[in-house]
Design a protein around this motif. Structure first.
Motif, PDB file in Angstrom:
ATOM      1  N   LEU A 231      10.949   5.825  -5.725  1.00  0.00           N
ATOM      2  CA  LEU A 231      12.278   5.635  -5.129  1.00  0.00           C
ATOM      3  C   LEU A 231      12.391   6.319  -3.769  1.00  0.00           C
ATOM      4  CD1 LEU A 231      14.650   5.830  -8.239  1.00  0.00           C
ATOM      5  CD2 LEU A 231      13.365   3.910  -7.307  1.00  0.00           C
ATOM      6  N   ARG A 232      11.791   7.500  -3.635  1.00  0.00           N
ATOM      7  CA  ARG A 232      11.805   8.177  -2.318  1.00  0.00           C
ATOM      8  C   ARG A 232      11.074   7.342  -1.279  1.00  0.00           C
ATOM      9  NH1 ARG A 232      11.138  13.138  -5.191  1.00  0.00           N
ATOM     10  NH2 ARG A 232       8.882  12.894  -5.026  1.00  0.00           N
ATOM     11  N   ARG A 233       9.919   6.810  -1.662  1.00  0.00           N
ATOM     12  CA  ARG A 233       9.151   5.973  -0.732  1.00  0.00           C
ATOM     13  C   ARG A 233       9.907   4.680  -0.396  1.00  0.00           C
ATOM     14  NH1 ARG A 233       2.949   6.362  -1.050  1.00  0.00           N
ATOM     15  NH2 ARG A 233       2.563   8.502  -1.712  1.00  0.00           N
ATOM     16  N   SER A 234      10.585   4.110  -1.390  1.00  0.00           N
ATOM     17  CA  SER A 234      11.343   2.864  -1.168  1.00  0.00           C
ATOM     18  C   SER A 234      12.427   3.066  -0.117  1.00  0.00           C
ATOM     19  CB  SER A 234      12.006   2.398  -2.471  1.00  0.00           C
ATOM     20  OG  SER A 234      11.052   2.249  -3.473  1.00  0.00           O
ATOM     21  N   VAL A 235      13.134   4.185  -0.240  1.00  0.00           N
ATOM     22  CA  VAL A 235      14.216   4.484   0.707  1.00  0.00           C
ATOM     23  C   VAL A 235      13.660   4.668   2.116  1.00  0.00           C
ATOM     24  CG1 VAL A 235      15.624   6.470   1.369  1.00  0.00           C
ATOM     25  CG2 VAL A 235      16.064   5.329  -0.762  1.00  0.00           C
ATOM     26  N   ARG A 236      12.547   5.411   2.198  1.00  0.00           N
ATOM     27  CA  ARG A 236      11.958   5.666   3.522  1.00  0.00           C
ATOM     28  C   ARG A 236      11.489   4.350   4.147  1.00  0.00           C
ATOM     29  NH1 ARG A 236       8.464   9.866   2.007  1.00  0.00           N
ATOM     30  NH2 ARG A 236       6.554   9.014   2.837  1.00  0.00           N
ATOM     31  N   LEU A 237      10.867   3.521   3.327  1.00  0.00           N
ATOM     32  CA  LEU A 237      10.341   2.240   3.800  1.00  0.00           C
ATOM     33  C   LEU A 237      11.459   1.306   4.255  1.00  0.00           C
ATOM     34  CD1 LEU A 237       7.691   0.661   4.023  1.00  0.00           C
ATOM     35  CD2 LEU A 237       8.033  -0.121   1.690  1.00  0.00           C
ATOM     36  N   LEU A 238      12.514   1.195   3.429  1.00  0.00           N
ATOM     37  CA  LEU A 238      13.646   0.332   3.791  1.00  0.00           C
ATOM     38  C   LEU A 238      14.305   0.786   5.087  1.00  0.00           C
ATOM     39  CD1 LEU A 238      15.831  -0.645   0.689  1.00  0.00           C
ATOM     40  CD2 LEU A 238      14.724  -2.152   2.336  1.00  0.00           C
ATOM     41  N   ALA A 239      14.471   2.098   5.231  1.00  0.00           N
ATOM     42  CA  ALA A 239      15.099   2.630   6.450  1.00  0.00           C
ATOM     43  C   ALA A 239      14.234   2.310   7.676  1.00  0.00           C
ATOM     44  CB  ALA A 239      15.304   4.140   6.321  1.00  0.00           C
ATOM     45  N   GLN A 240      12.910   2.387   7.520  1.00  0.00           N
ATOM     46  CA  GLN A 240      12.014   2.100   8.648  1.00  0.00           C
ATOM     47  C   GLN A 240      11.989   0.609   8.973  1.00  0.00           C
ATOM     48  OE1 GLN A 240       8.261   3.737   7.389  1.00  0.00           O
ATOM     49  NE2 GLN A 240       8.859   5.845   7.857  1.00  0.00           N
ATOM     50  N   LEU A 241      11.916  -0.227   7.935  1.00  0.00           N
ATOM     51  CA  LEU A 241      11.821  -1.676   8.160  1.00  0.00           C
ATOM     52  C   LEU A 241      13.091  -2.249   8.775  1.00  0.00           C
ATOM     53  CD1 LEU A 241      10.128  -2.895   4.837  1.00  0.00           C
ATOM     54  CD2 LEU A 241       9.115  -2.988   7.108  1.00  0.00           C
TER      55      LEU A 241
ATOM     56  N   SER B 286       0.835  -1.209   0.000  1.00  0.00           N
ATOM     57  CA  SER B 286       0.000   0.000   0.000  1.00  0.00           C
ATOM     58  C   SER B 286       0.866   1.253   0.000  1.00  0.00           C
ATOM     59  CB  SER B 286      -0.955   0.003   1.196  1.00  0.00           C
ATOM     60  OG  SER B 286      -0.220   0.040   2.403  1.00  0.00           O
ATOM     61  N   PHE B 287       2.014   1.220   0.693  1.00  0.00           N
ATOM     62  CA  PHE B 287       2.883   2.404   0.757  1.00  0.00           C
ATOM     63  C   PHE B 287       3.497   2.708  -0.609  1.00  0.00           C
ATOM     64  CE2 PHE B 287       6.906   4.600   1.999  1.00  0.00           C
ATOM     65  CZ  PHE B 287       6.317   5.709   2.586  1.00  0.00           C
ATOM     66  N   LEU B 288       3.989   1.656  -1.280  1.00  0.00           N
ATOM     67  CA  LEU B 288       4.612   1.868  -2.592  1.00  0.00           C
ATOM     68  C   LEU B 288       3.563   2.024  -3.696  1.00  0.00           C
ATOM     69  CD1 LEU B 288       7.665  -0.580  -2.553  1.00  0.00           C
ATOM     70  CD2 LEU B 288       7.635   1.858  -2.101  1.00  0.00           C
ATOM     71  N   GLY B 289       2.418   1.377  -3.507  1.00  0.00           N
ATOM     72  CA  GLY B 289       1.363   1.444  -4.518  1.00  0.00           C
ATOM     73  C   GLY B 289       0.778   2.844  -4.678  1.00  0.00           C
ATOM     74  N   GLY B 290       0.942   3.691  -3.660  1.00  0.00           N
ATOM     75  CA  GLY B 290       0.405   5.052  -3.739  1.00  0.00           C
ATOM     76  C   GLY B 290       1.341   6.035  -4.414  1.00  0.00           C
ATOM     77  N   ALA B 291       2.491   5.528  -4.906  1.00  0.00           N
ATOM     78  CA  ALA B 291       3.483   6.438  -5.510  1.00  0.00           C
ATOM     79  C   ALA B 291       2.966   7.023  -6.823  1.00  0.00           C
ATOM     80  CB  ALA B 291       4.785   5.693  -5.743  1.00  0.00           C
ATOM     81  N   LEU B 292       3.343   8.289  -7.071  1.00  0.00           N
ATOM     82  CA  LEU B 292       2.838   9.014  -8.237  1.00  0.00           C
ATOM     83  C   LEU B 292       3.695   8.805  -9.480  1.00  0.00           C
ATOM     84  CD1 LEU B 292       2.141  12.327  -6.318  1.00  0.00           C
ATOM     85  CD2 LEU B 292       0.453  10.612  -6.982  1.00  0.00           C
ATOM     86  N   ASP B 293       5.020   8.740  -9.296  1.00  0.00           N
ATOM     87  CA  ASP B 293       5.918   8.610 -10.443  1.00  0.00           C
ATOM     88  C   ASP B 293       7.211   7.952  -9.977  1.00  0.00           C
ATOM     89  OD1 ASP B 293       7.291  10.553  -9.003  1.00  0.00           O
ATOM     90  OD2 ASP B 293       6.613  12.204 -10.263  1.00  0.00           O
ATOM     91  N   LEU B 294       8.186   7.842 -10.857  1.00  0.00           N
ATOM     92  CA  LEU B 294       9.442   7.161 -10.530  1.00  0.00           C
ATOM     93  C   LEU B 294      10.130   7.795  -9.321  1.00  0.00           C
ATOM     94  CD1 LEU B 294      11.746   5.129 -11.234  1.00  0.00           C
ATOM     95  CD2 LEU B 294      12.719   6.927 -12.643  1.00  0.00           C
ATOM     96  N   ASP B 295      10.246   9.137  -9.308  1.00  0.00           N
ATOM     97  CA  ASP B 295      10.901   9.815  -8.178  1.00  0.00           C
ATOM     98  C   ASP B 295      10.219   9.452  -6.869  1.00  0.00           C
ATOM     99  OD1 ASP B 295      12.683  11.125  -9.849  1.00  0.00           O
ATOM    100  OD2 ASP B 295      11.299  12.755 -10.233  1.00  0.00           O
ATOM    101  N   ASP B 296       8.890   9.445  -6.891  1.00  0.00           N
ATOM    102  CA  ASP B 296       8.115   9.149  -5.686  1.00  0.00           C
ATOM    103  C   ASP B 296       8.304   7.687  -5.268  1.00  0.00           C
ATOM    104  OD1 ASP B 296       6.467   9.835  -3.611  1.00  0.00           O
ATOM    105  OD2 ASP B 296       4.595   9.511  -4.708  1.00  0.00           O
TER     106      ASP B 296
END
Length: 341
Positions: free
Chosen positions: A108-118, A96-106
């Motif tokens: 990758l930004r979400r991926s980094v935030r998610l990986l850091a949190q997990l 759900s977190f990555l599925g809400g991304a708008l474009d490529l930049d979004d």
């Protein structure tokens, strides 16, 4: 009956688990109390002595306990037969977190935030390298009678927009003809070939379109060339300070090394096949300033095409099974999103 080698590995695994969990040297009594190995304290002490002699564990200062060495972590990681799977809730959260991304930049930004949190480590994601991308579509949008916006879209989800001053008024028909020619010539070609194709466009363009095509082609070639300043997204550096005690040297050196794009790209270079995880532990890292860290990296992309790499950097005292599972899961989802699956 368990062989002595297998029993020693069970002792090493117990030391790794307890040390990662508590950040305290592990004594033989704690292993007997906490882990059901079915052997006496004396046997565990003998196994620990053998493990220490072989360089898998070490005794810090005068402590009675032992801690894993880089060699010990390496054996532990190499013998990880099953990586702890993520829970259904964790997988749903990633989706759900990555599925809400708008474009490529979004994405990758979400991926980094998610990986850091997990993982509670520093996360890094490499932009899809243009050399491995192909042109999906070129759009030409007329902004004013004499100005257009060129939009280059790649199969890896990258969108590059450029404004072109045409120096002359264009009709809608001219814009449509140019758009058709660009797509007929470039769509489906790797970006490395597309730049050469732009040259062919100029030769093939009818006389009345040549000026417009020249202006657009000059700008388009810039879009087809790698943007080194956009190659990486980094997140979670604050997690390093939370684990400051794990780094015997200076934290600043590690942070400075992570700011060097070349260093980080080298860390991710081992990722050659999507979904295959690489773990580099301590001294195995080429960069001297990162030899007190471990790097868990993976390639992301479609089944047979690598887009780029991603991973985490943290202390050697990390939850390897959990980190490997998180890095692999995020890479799979990012690959699926960017492949349009």
């Amino acid at each position: 009956m368990v062989s002595s080698d297998e029993r020693r590995f069970q002792v090493l695994r117990a030391i790794v688990a307890d040390y990662v969990s508590n950040n305290e040297p592990v004594a033989s009594k704690a292993i007997v109390d906490r882990h059901n190995l079915g052997v006496s304290s004396a046997t565990v002490r003998n196994d620990m002595a053998a493990l220490e002699e072989e360089g898998y564990i070490a005794q810090p200062h005068t402590s009675a306990g032992r801690i894993p060495t880089d060699k010990g972590y390496r054996l532990f990681v190499d013998r990880l037969s099953d990586v702890k799977p993520l829970s259904v809730a964790e997988r749903r959260a990633i989706q759900s977190f990555l599925g809400g991304a708008l474009d490529l930049d979004d994405v990758l930004r979400r991926s980094v935030r998610l990986l850091a949190q997990l993982t509670r480590q520093v996360a890094v994601v490499q932009y899809p390298t243009l050399t491995r991308s192909t042109v999906r579509h070129v759009e030409v949008v007329q902004l004013t009678p004499a100005r257009v916006m060129l939009v280059l879209i790649t199969d890896t989800g990258r969108v590059d927009q450029r404004i072109v001053d045409m120096g002359d008024v264009l009709t809608e028909e001219t814009v449509a003809r140019v758009r058709t020619m660009l797509n007929a010539t470039l769509t489906g070609h790797p970006l490395t070939d597309a730049a050469a194709k732009v040259g062919e466009l100029l030769e093939d363009a009818p006389a009345e379109l040549r000026d417009a095509m020249t202006r657009m082609s000059t700008v388009l070639i810039e879009s087809l060339v790698e943007h080194p300043e956009e190659r990486l997204v980094l997140g979670g550096t604050a997690n390093l300070t939370r684990n400051a005690a794990d780094f015997p040297g200076s934290l600043r050196q590690i942070l400075e090394a992570l700011e060097e794009q070349v260093v980080v790209l080298k860390l991710l270079a081992a990722a050659r096949v999507p979904g295959t995880v690489t773990v580099r532990i301590g001294e195995e890292n080429e960069a001297e300033d990162l030899r007190s860290t471990s790097v868990v990296s993976v390639g992301y992309g479609s089944r047979d095409l690598l887009f780029g790499g991603m991973g985490v950097v943290g202390p050697t005292r990390m939850d390897y099974p959990g980190t490997i599972a998180a890095v692999r899961a995020v890479a799979n989802y990012v690959g699926e999103i960017l492949s349009g699956r």
